[in-house]
Write a protein that holds these residues in place. Structure first.
Motif, PDB file in Angstrom:
ATOM      1  N   ALA A  75      -4.382  -9.736  11.580  1.00 42.76           N
ATOM      2  CA  ALA A  75      -3.455  -8.609  11.414  1.00 42.76           C
ATOM      3  C   ALA A  75      -3.704  -7.542  12.475  1.00 42.76           C
ATOM      4  CB  ALA A  75      -3.632  -8.004  10.024  1.00 42.76           C
ATOM      5  N   MET A 107      -4.609  -4.027  13.515  1.00 41.94           N
ATOM      6  CA  MET A 107      -5.322  -2.941  12.820  1.00 41.94           C
ATOM      7  C   MET A 107      -5.736  -1.868  13.822  1.00 41.94           C
ATOM      8  SD  MET A 107      -7.546  -4.850   9.875  1.00 41.94           S
ATOM      9  CE  MET A 107      -8.118  -6.167  10.954  1.00 41.94           C
ATOM     10  N   ALA A 108      -5.037  -0.739  13.764  1.00 42.06           N
ATOM     11  CA  ALA A 108      -5.263   0.346  14.718  1.00 42.06           C
ATOM     12  C   ALA A 108      -6.730   0.764  14.695  1.00 42.06           C
ATOM     13  CB  ALA A 108      -4.365   1.528  14.366  1.00 42.06           C
ATOM     14  N   TYR A 120      -9.264  -1.077  15.550  1.00 47.83           N
ATOM     15  CA  TYR A 120     -10.217  -2.174  15.338  1.00 47.83           C
ATOM     16  C   TYR A 120      -9.987  -3.402  16.202  1.00 47.83           C
ATOM     17  CZ  TYR A 120     -12.121   0.425  11.480  1.00 47.83           C
ATOM     18  OH  TYR A 120     -12.741   1.388  10.740  1.00 47.83           O
ATOM     19  N   MET A 144      -1.032  -1.626  17.003  1.00 48.82           N
ATOM     20  CA  MET A 144       0.319  -1.203  17.412  1.00 48.82           C
ATOM     21  C   MET A 144       0.254  -0.334  18.680  1.00 48.82           C
ATOM     22  SD  MET A 144       1.146   1.544  14.466  1.00 48.82           S
ATOM     23  CE  MET A 144      -0.141   2.560  13.772  1.00 48.82           C
ATOM     24  N   HIS A 148       3.966  -7.641   4.268  1.00 49.84           N
ATOM     25  CA  HIS A 148       2.832  -7.071   3.532  1.00 49.84           C
ATOM     26  C   HIS A 148       3.392  -6.623   2.179  1.00 49.84           C
ATOM     27  CE1 HIS A 148      -0.300  -3.546   3.262  1.00 49.84           C
ATOM     28  NE2 HIS A 148      -0.450  -4.439   2.315  1.00 49.84           N
ATOM     29  N   TYR A 166      -2.289   1.693   0.668  1.00 47.55           N
ATOM     30  CA  TYR A 166      -3.133   0.504   0.452  1.00 47.55           C
ATOM     31  C   TYR A 166      -3.592   0.426  -0.993  1.00 47.55           C
ATOM     32  CZ  TYR A 166      -2.940  -0.032   5.395  1.00 47.55           C
ATOM     33  OH  TYR A 166      -2.472  -0.222   6.659  1.00 47.55           O
ATOM     34  N   VAL A 175      -5.626 -10.894   1.147  1.00 45.25           N
ATOM     35  CA  VAL A 175      -6.249 -12.209   1.306  1.00 45.25           C
ATOM     36  C   VAL A 175      -7.717 -11.928   1.643  1.00 45.25           C
ATOM     37  CG1 VAL A 175      -6.337 -14.310   2.732  1.00 45.25           C
ATOM     38  CG2 VAL A 175      -4.141 -13.379   1.987  1.00 45.25           C
ATOM     39  N   MET A 194      -1.555 -13.902   7.242  1.00 46.35           N
ATOM     40  CA  MET A 194      -2.139 -12.890   8.122  1.00 46.35           C
ATOM     41  C   MET A 194      -3.280 -12.187   7.374  1.00 46.35           C
ATOM     42  SD  MET A 194      -0.121  -9.689   9.833  1.00 46.35           S
ATOM     43  CE  MET A 194       0.521 -10.556  11.259  1.00 46.35           C
ATOM     44  N   ILE A 195      -4.409 -12.075   8.038  1.00 46.22           N
ATOM     45  CA  ILE A 195      -5.594 -11.490   7.387  1.00 46.22           C
ATOM     46  C   ILE A 195      -6.057 -10.265   8.171  1.00 46.22           C
ATOM     47  CG2 ILE A 195      -7.950 -11.925   6.591  1.00 46.22           C
ATOM     48  CD1 ILE A 195      -7.323 -14.891   6.504  1.00 46.22           C
ATOM     49  N   GLY A 196      -6.294  -9.174   7.453  1.00 47.26           N
ATOM     50  CA  GLY A 196      -6.739  -7.934   8.087  1.00 47.26           C
ATOM     51  C   GLY A 196      -8.156  -7.573   7.689  1.00 47.26           C
ATOM     52  N   ARG A 197      -8.280  -6.805   6.605  1.00 47.18           N
ATOM     53  CA  ARG A 197      -9.579  -6.232   6.265  1.00 47.18           C
ATOM     54  C   ARG A 197     -10.669  -7.272   6.014  1.00 47.18           C
ATOM     55  NH1 ARG A 197      -6.907  -2.532   1.866  1.00 47.18           N
ATOM     56  NH2 ARG A 197      -5.711  -4.461   1.785  1.00 47.18           N
TER      57      ARG A 197
HETATM   58  C1  FMN Z   1      -7.622   0.256   9.687  1.00 46.06           C
HETATM   59  C2  FMN Z   1      -6.264  -0.386   9.574  1.00 46.06           C
HETATM   60  C3  FMN Z   1      -5.374  -0.248  10.617  1.00 46.06           C
HETATM   61  C4  FMN Z   1      -4.106  -0.846  10.535  1.00 46.06           C
HETATM   62  N1  FMN Z   1      -3.251  -0.752  11.609  1.00 46.06           N
HETATM   63  C5  FMN Z   1      -2.079  -1.446  11.588  1.00 46.06           C
HETATM   64  C6  FMN Z   1      -1.238  -1.510  12.734  1.00 46.06           C
HETATM   65  O1  FMN Z   1      -1.550  -0.991  13.814  1.00 46.06           O
HETATM   66  N2  FMN Z   1      -0.069  -2.197  12.619  1.00 46.06           N
HETATM   67  C7  FMN Z   1       0.310  -2.828  11.455  1.00 46.06           C
HETATM   68  O2  FMN Z   1       1.377  -3.445  11.400  1.00 46.06           O
HETATM   69  N3  FMN Z   1      -0.480  -2.792  10.371  1.00 46.06           N
HETATM   70  C8  FMN Z   1      -1.659  -2.146  10.410  1.00 46.06           C
HETATM   71  N4  FMN Z   1      -2.486  -2.184   9.324  1.00 46.06           N
HETATM   72  C9  FMN Z   1      -2.100  -2.996   8.150  1.00 46.06           C
HETATM   73  C10 FMN Z   1      -2.653  -4.416   8.266  1.00 46.06           C
HETATM   74  O3  FMN Z   1      -2.085  -5.078   9.380  1.00 46.06           O
HETATM   75  C11 FMN Z   1      -2.349  -5.229   6.987  1.00 46.06           C
HETATM   76  O4  FMN Z   1      -0.955  -5.287   6.810  1.00 46.06           O
HETATM   77  C12 FMN Z   1      -2.963  -4.606   5.736  1.00 46.06           C
HETATM   78  O5  FMN Z   1      -4.311  -4.219   5.964  1.00 46.06           O
HETATM   79  C13 FMN Z   1      -2.934  -5.614   4.572  1.00 46.06           C
HETATM   80  O6  FMN Z   1      -3.618  -6.807   4.891  1.00 46.06           O
HETATM   81  P1  FMN Z   1      -5.137  -7.074   4.393  1.00 46.06           P
HETATM   82  O7  FMN Z   1      -5.136  -6.929   2.892  1.00 46.06           O
HETATM   83  O8  FMN Z   1      -5.428  -8.482   4.831  1.00 46.06           O
HETATM   84  O9  FMN Z   1      -6.027  -6.057   5.033  1.00 46.06           O
HETATM   85  C14 FMN Z   1      -3.738  -1.579   9.382  1.00 46.06           C
HETATM   86  C15 FMN Z   1      -4.654  -1.702   8.337  1.00 46.06           C
HETATM   87  C16 FMN Z   1      -5.914  -1.138   8.428  1.00 46.06           C
HETATM   88  C17 FMN Z   1      -6.893  -1.337   7.284  1.00 46.06           C
END
Ligand code: FMN
Length: 289
Positions: free
Chosen positions: A5, A7-8, A10, A31, A154, A162, A188, A207-210
């Protein structure tokens, strides 16, 4: 396929390389602002063949600026260009960008159309369940008609930030409605969750973020909370970001604080990482725990 994912703050090149090494199929930048591109203020993206297929995410709300940003982004050879229509933070959504675009699917579709016309690679759109009420299906259908090649969903409303749990049924409703592939996103936490999401929603990709911030091995199903493994990941991030030239106290601290989660001694280690005043102190804290 498994996507990292955006993540601004990171998604450094070092982090993308690590995610790729541990099994991510496509990695993403954070982004990037179309307005910053327009005003010549957008910094360069550091890229490498080591990170594998790259998606570059753009945000903005003026079609002509996004066209400019697409042309700028293509110099980095991405396999995909993604439009952010899901960011709820006031600095972005408060200025009519990110998730605010979900309030106006017609404008969003105009932007997507302009981007797909300009791009030589597929354009994808990342949406949420909606702004303050669900309209993900309507929005995704508008994006598909405008030429989007894939939609990432999402499963949270923008007004929920969140909090709470992502609603995977929204992802299912979108997957049932559009013809283009859908990427499911939200909560996820493990490789098992990724399989469960595909089974429960019929999405094509995940898609996996955190969870990747805590353990990039989530992409390969090799994630663990063993202390030795987590410390090795901190060392790996430090070494990789040193190699890419991105290493800084703040960046290493941010990543190490996520990686140092999940084992019995982690609060102590996290305390030491937080208090560290040099890169060496972070490396030593990891070694000494
Ligand atoms: C620190 C942080 C920064 C994020 N920055 C963006 C970003 O730049 N663009 C975006 O589309 N989503 C951003 N997100 C959202 C993630 O892409 C993702 O949709 C959200 O964390 C849910 O997925 P997860 O449960 O796997 O973390 C960000 C999330 C976090 C935690």
């Amino acid at each position: 396929m498994l996507f990292l994912a955006p993540m601004a703050g990171y998604n450094s090149l070092a982090f993308r390389i690590m995610c790729r090494k541990h099994g991510a199929d496509v990695v993403s930048t954070e982004m990037m602002s179309a307005n910053a591109v327009h005003f010549g203020q957008q910094r360069d993206i550091l890229t490498s063949e080591e990170e594998g297929p790259l998606s570059i995410q753009l945000f903005g709300n003026l079609p002509e600026r996004l066209v400019e940003a697409v042309r700028w982004a293509e110099q980095y050879n991405p396999v995909l260009i993604d439009l952010n229509a899901g960011c709820p933070v006031p600095k972005v959504a408060g200025n009519g960008m990110g998730a605010d675009l979900m309030k106006d699917p017609t404008l969003l579709a105009r932007i997507v159309e302009a981007m797909t016309d300009a791009a030589t690679v597929p354009v994808t759109v990342k949406i949420r369940a909606g702004w303050d009420r669900e309209n993900a299906v309507e929005t995704a259908e508008a994006c598909e008609r405008a030429g989007a090649s894939m939609i990432a969903v999402h499963g949270r409303l923008a007004t929920h930030g969140y909090s709470g749990k992502a609603d995977w049924q929204v992802i299912k409703r979108v997957a049932d409605s559009v013809g283009v592939p859908v990427i499911g996103n939200g909560d996820v936490h493990s490789s098992d969750d990724a399989e469960r999401m595909i089974g429960e929603t019929g999405c094509d990709h995940v898609m996996i973020g955190r969870a990747a911030l805590e353990d990039p091995r989530v992409f390969s199903g090799m994630e663990s909370t063993a202390k030795e493994d987590k410390i090795r990941l901190i060392e790996e991030y430090a070494a990789t970001s040193e190699r890419t030239g991105e290493i800084s106290l703040n960046d290493l601290k941010c990543h190490a604080l996520f990686l140092a989660k999940g084992f019995p001694g982690s609060p102590v280690l996290r305390g030491r990482i937080s208090a560290a005043r040099s890169i060496e102190e972070i490396k030593n804290a990891a070694k000494s725990i």
